[in-house]
Design an enzyme around this catalytic site. Sequence first.
Site, PDB file in Angstrom:
ATOM      1  N   ARG A 169      37.888  53.700  37.567  1.00 20.40           N
ATOM      2  CA  ARG A 169      37.369  53.930  36.219  1.00 20.40           C
ATOM      3  C   ARG A 169      35.920  54.388  36.239  1.00 20.40           C
ATOM      4  O   ARG A 169      35.159  54.023  37.135  1.00 20.40           O
ATOM      5  CB  ARG A 169      37.428  52.642  35.396  1.00 20.40           C
ATOM      6  CG  ARG A 169      38.844  52.107  35.184  1.00 20.40           C
ATOM      7  CD  ARG A 169      38.808  50.838  34.365  1.00 20.40           C
ATOM      8  NE  ARG A 169      37.886  49.868  34.950  1.00 20.40           N
ATOM      9  CZ  ARG A 169      37.313  48.899  34.270  1.00 20.40           C
ATOM     10  NH1 ARG A 169      37.541  48.748  32.986  1.00 20.40           N
ATOM     11  NH2 ARG A 169      36.499  48.057  34.871  1.00 20.40           N
ATOM     12  N   SER A 188      34.936  47.652  45.594  1.00 19.31           N
ATOM     13  CA  SER A 188      35.577  46.428  46.091  1.00 19.31           C
ATOM     14  C   SER A 188      36.256  46.626  47.447  1.00 19.31           C
ATOM     15  O   SER A 188      37.479  46.492  47.582  1.00 19.31           O
ATOM     16  CB  SER A 188      36.556  45.896  45.042  1.00 19.31           C
ATOM     17  OG  SER A 188      35.873  45.658  43.837  1.00 19.31           O
ATOM     18  N   ASP A 222      33.437  42.740  43.024  1.00 18.19           N
ATOM     19  CA  ASP A 222      33.963  42.193  41.766  1.00 18.19           C
ATOM     20  C   ASP A 222      33.519  40.759  41.460  1.00 18.19           C
ATOM     21  O   ASP A 222      33.372  40.399  40.289  1.00 18.19           O
ATOM     22  CB  ASP A 222      35.494  42.336  41.695  1.00 18.19           C
ATOM     23  CG  ASP A 222      36.202  41.865  42.952  1.00 18.19           C
ATOM     24  OD1 ASP A 222      35.514  41.363  43.875  1.00 18.19           O
ATOM     25  OD2 ASP A 222      37.430  41.995  43.029  1.00 18.19           O
TER      26      ASP A 222
HETATM   27 MG    MG Z   1      39.922  42.784  39.705  1.00 20.00          MG
END
Ligand code: MG
Length: 463
Positions: free
Chosen positions: A87, A150, A203
């Site tokens: 995103r 991540s 995250d």
């Molecule tokens: Mg997540």
Amino acid sequence: MDGIRREYSVLPKHPQKIDEILKPLILNDETYGKLKEKMRADMNMGLSTDRNQDADTKMYITYVRCVPTGSEKGNYLALDLGGTNFRVLLIKLSPGEEVKMESKIYMVPRDVMTGTGVQLFDHIAGCIESFMIYQNLDKNVAIPLGFTFSFPCKQEGLDKARLVTWTKGFSCSGVVGEDIVELLHAALDRKSIRVKCVAVINDTVGALMSCAHEDKNCHIGLILGTGTNACYLERLTNVHQWDGDDEEPREVVINTEWGAFGNGSALDFICTEYDANVDNLSINPGRQIYEKMISGMYMGEIARQVIMKLVDAGCLFNGVASQALATSMSFRTKYISEIESDEEFDNFVRTRQVLDELHIRDYRLADCLVIQEVCQVVSTRAAYLAAAGISVLLDAVTQPEVTIAVDGSLYRYHPKFHDLITEKVAELSPNKVFKLMLSSDGSGKGAALVAAVAWTRSQAKEE
Ligand code: MG
Ligand code: ADP
């Protein structure tokens, strides 16, 4: 928990055999206490300079020095790569107001995931460009960007992160060992976009920052989703590998990477045959042992291992499993949430639906009872194990009242996870005042907040 099924008029077959099969998964407080001690020792090792390489928990320095104050302002971009979707986000911060966010999901085509690093970062820069056009943003204005990346990284600064290894299906060449911020900036330059990446986070840090914006007591971030991990604010004096400045606040957020706990032998004392089977089935045997006992990617499979053992012992489904049930990974973690959402005496609607999806047609009420008990035992152990980890971090945090930010679908959707964790942390850390808070969109909002704090600091220094 013990004895729940005996309240029903329909008794399962061989109750003693069932108890025997479930027993290794039911741990007492002494065991959780012992686990805490082992984890604390491992984390101390991870924080040290000389013994870090022997630690399971690597305790990565994130270079995030403080939580947001709520006074952050301005427009920031954020990227979220490595979760379920890629995103690009635009976040608008103004003091005392709700955070405004706009976002767009972009595809990362399979050939880009496995192509070259240049292709990947050109693709990302292309998505940023199209998002900026869509949002009417001038590409000649330098907008600060926070990057939630991540994948395992060794950070050398807030805006300098070297990829340790690709995971989750990515394998772009020429990126491992490189600074991903440099690669991103090079790609942005090729498109003459003046966006500046000022922070890379993972995250857990995103979850922490996002909640800390609303609650200044938030000093721990936790992920309970596909995997599990946690971060917390540690005093610099305890971070022996610290190589940054000693300015106030003399604290830094540590990314524990606690999912790797047990890679050595620390969890052998609680490891069951079900855990060993799950580990052997996984793509990374011998690694992420704590994570495999807790997180969404594996919990359903642990339950399935137990269920198959019960079937083989003649305690379930008249000793016969459907082909679907006999297939590994077929029992999804979300089934556990559904089954445990069935209230007593509501005729097991959800449990029946799950059994139906698994093509199990021939079962009795007693079978539903047993399946529900298996799910409870497995999810309770997972929640309590996570609670033991939280309790270790609570002991490390100095302030009297602590909020723990939690993100991830396992925590969000399991009907009892929140209560189970709260109950066990209260028992394991009786002198602490704490609460768990659901973090919403940490990977977007959290990254923007870190970028805001970093940007504001750097602007202040320039003046
Ligand atoms: Mg997540
Ligand atoms: P990620 O960790 O990739 O960012 P999520 O936080 O959404 O993504 O976590 C996804 C994991 O959560 C899946 O692996 C799945 O096992 C688990 N999960 C999804 N839905 C549920 C549910 N209803 N109950 C429990 N676990 C769930």
